[in-house]
Design a protein around this motif. Structure first.
Motif: not given
Lengths: 292, 291
Positions: A167-170, A287-290
């Motif tokens: 969750n933190i990376p997200l 896509t983590l913002g990609a």
């Protein structure tokens, strides 16, 4: 897909308005394919909801029954007898708590990554995102052993903590974009007016970034709510989350399909509502913002 | 005003927590992987045994089998999800039938949001040999009922089917987003040159699709490497080890055979693959962001 007469390109009216030829005559083939696609997507979901509302005889009927007299007995059984209500509360507690923590921890880091430039930034960046790629089984083993030592197996807080790894990376990746879009002059003006950096962040930048924060929160909630591997390994009866409870009915030969599917529906329905609310941002989250 | 001290304060909580819950367990796993560590047989002790666990993993036919199966599963599902997803994206990018298209867009969210464990439950029900929907379709075409989840090949197909149901919308939504990024005037200028849909796709739309597609391919590969929930619920890796993907095999060794030393070694080996994937992903997508 469309027939092309060789002279088409020479015909000015059609060349300038290429879309017109579709608009003139409705293309029924496309409508049919669209309907097939929609049915194929919705059918498995519908089948779960239908099974949860069917009588036992109707669930087990072959050929399958498409029209039936609905009953809510399986929901009553799941919630009252099988204790699924407690499992849902467990899931709710874990998902909400881990989401709030991820926001509190993740957004300041995103702010730092959006505003400061330094030499090791790239490595930090890589490290934070690489947590998203981590296979849960890698963490599950040591977490099991550590939690066992500390007597924290079967404890919801253990799940809250472990879910922070994804969750933190997200949250960082979703809110950072948002911070970057806020002009830095706003921060600088506030500092000139005497605000500390912490005040700039909490009172000015964070409120301006609310849309990104909300999307991050909802997606983080969904991923935590849906998680099963950690919950399966780290919890037993008392602290079971809803997905683990749903699968725990799957033993023996005479499966209580009505109760299983009622539990499945209880789990999935809120997620689908949330996901529909943020459907425009779903791709960005996955896509983590990609991909915007 | 952009003081390093402030930056560190903002970063500290995230770095500390991720070090604690991400890095520390990883180091612990490395430690375990270098020891005799079977928690079902504590009498054997928990001594260092160097790389013995890794050696036995490399010599373990089942591990290679699980890895091979995972690759096979990727090759079965990804091209299919890509093709179907692209088809749906092009369909939804079309002009006609606005209401149907809007409905389809909403529908696409459903599989993506469905809890993977519940996808497994739906799969169990749908592919049930006695009263499943799959067998109803088979009998409609005059076939006899099939024990889908009892046959090694068919069980893999059934699992792949559910995985495709769940993830095709991901391909579709990403490619739809990319298609809407194609500038309208570029597309119209190209229609002056040619009327052939294929050429328009290949030379105008495809370049816009490529970045999103790469993102999805890498993420999906990483996800299949750790795919567990839906398959576990649907087949528990069976029949035999016909659907035992690498993460299911690792889980079985670690939590049903309880040889955590071996399981840790396997988990770390698959982690290397995902780290390579993560590196590729970041190289490709965040170049300008980190420059």
């Amino acid at each position: 897909m469309t027939p092309n007469p060789p002279a088409a390109a020479l015909e000015p009216s059609r060349a300038y308005l290429p879309k017109k030829r579709h608009a003139k005559r409705p293309n029924w083939l496309i409508a049919i394919v669209l309907i097939v696609v929609i049915v194929a997507i919705v059918l498995p979901f519908y089948w779960m909801v239908a099974a949860s509302l069917k009588s036992r005889a109707d669930v087990l009927a072959f050929p399958p029954v498409f029209f039936f007299a609905p009953t809510v007995e399986h929901y009553a059984k799941a919630l009252l007898e099988a204790g699924v209500g407690k499992n849902v509360l467990n899931s709710l507690f874990v998902s909400v708590t881990t989401t709030l923590l991820a926001l509190m921890i993740g957004t300041p880091a995103a702010y730092a990554l959006a505003r400061w430039e330094w030499a090791g930034k790239k490595d930090l960046w890589f490290w934070i995102i690489s947590n998203r790629f981590m296979s849960p089984i890698v963490l599950a083993l040591p977490f099991y052993l550590i939690a066992n030592q500390l007597g924290m197996l079967n404890n919801l807080l253990t799940l809250v903590i472990i879910y922070l790894t994804f969750n933190i990376p997200l949250v960082v990746w979703l809110t950072m974009d948002q911070f970057r879009n806020i002009p830095r002059e706003i921060d600088e003006a506030a500092v000139v007016d005497g605000a500390t950096m912490f005040q700039v962040f909490t009172r000015i930048v964070l409120p301006l970034a609310t849309p990104g924060v909300v999307v991050g929160a909802i997606l983080s909630f969904i991923f935590s709510w849906n998680e099963m591997l950690f919950a399966l390994i780290l919890t037993r009866s008392e602290a079971r989350t809803a997905p683990v409870a749903a699968t725990s009915f799957m033993s023996g030969y005479d499966l209580p399909w009505g109760v299983i599917m009622a539990t499945g529906t209880i789990i999935v329905l809120p997620v689908i509502i949330f996901a529909t609310l943020v459907s425009r941002h779903l791709v960005r989250g996955l896509t983590l913002g990609a991909v915007k | 005003m952009w003081k390093t001290r402030d930056r560190n304060l903002f970063l500290a909580p995230a770095v500390l927590v991720l070090a604690l819950v991400g890095v520390a367990p990883l180091l612990f796993a490395v430690n375990v992987s270098l020891r005799q560590f079977n928690i079902a047989k504590p009498s054997l002790g928990f001594e260092w045994n160097g790389f013995a666990n890794y050696v036995s993993v490399f010599q373990d036919g089942y591990f290679w089998g699980a890895l091979g199966l995972t690759v096979q599963f990727l090759l079965m599902t990804i091209p299919l999800q890509f093709a179907l997803g692209l088809g749906i994206a092009l369909l939804l990018h079309h002009q006609d039938w606005p209401l149907l298209r809007a409905l389809a867009r909403v529908a696409l969210v459903i599989p993506l949001a469905t809890t993977p464990a519940v996808v497994g439950l739906i799969g169990r029900l749908g592919f049930d040999s006695d009263f499943g929907l799959a067998n109803w379709v088979v009998t409609l075409f005059g076939g006899a009922k099939i024990a889908w989840l009892g046959d090694p090949n068919l069980a893999l197909f059934a699992v792949a089917f559910m995985e495709t149901w769940q993830w095709t919308p991901f391909f579709a939504l990403v490619m739809l987003a990319s298609l809407s990024a194609v500038p309208q005037d570029a597309f119209e200028a190209a229609t002056l040159e040619t009327d052939r849909r294929w050429l328009l796709f290949r030379y105008v739309e495809w370049p816009y699709l490529l970045p999103g597609l790469t993102a999805v391919l890498i993420l999906r590969t990483a996800d299949v490497m750790k795919l567990f929930d839906s398959v576990y619920v649907m087949t528990r890796g069976g029949p035999g080890s016909a659907t035992e993907l690498v993460s299911l095999y690792t889980q079985r060794i670690g939590f049903r055979v309880f040889d955590q030393g071996i399981a840790a070694a396997m988990a770390l080996l698959s982690l290397i693959v995902t780290i390579l994937l993560a590196r590729a992903y970041i190289r490709i997508f965040y170049r300008e962001a980190t420059a």
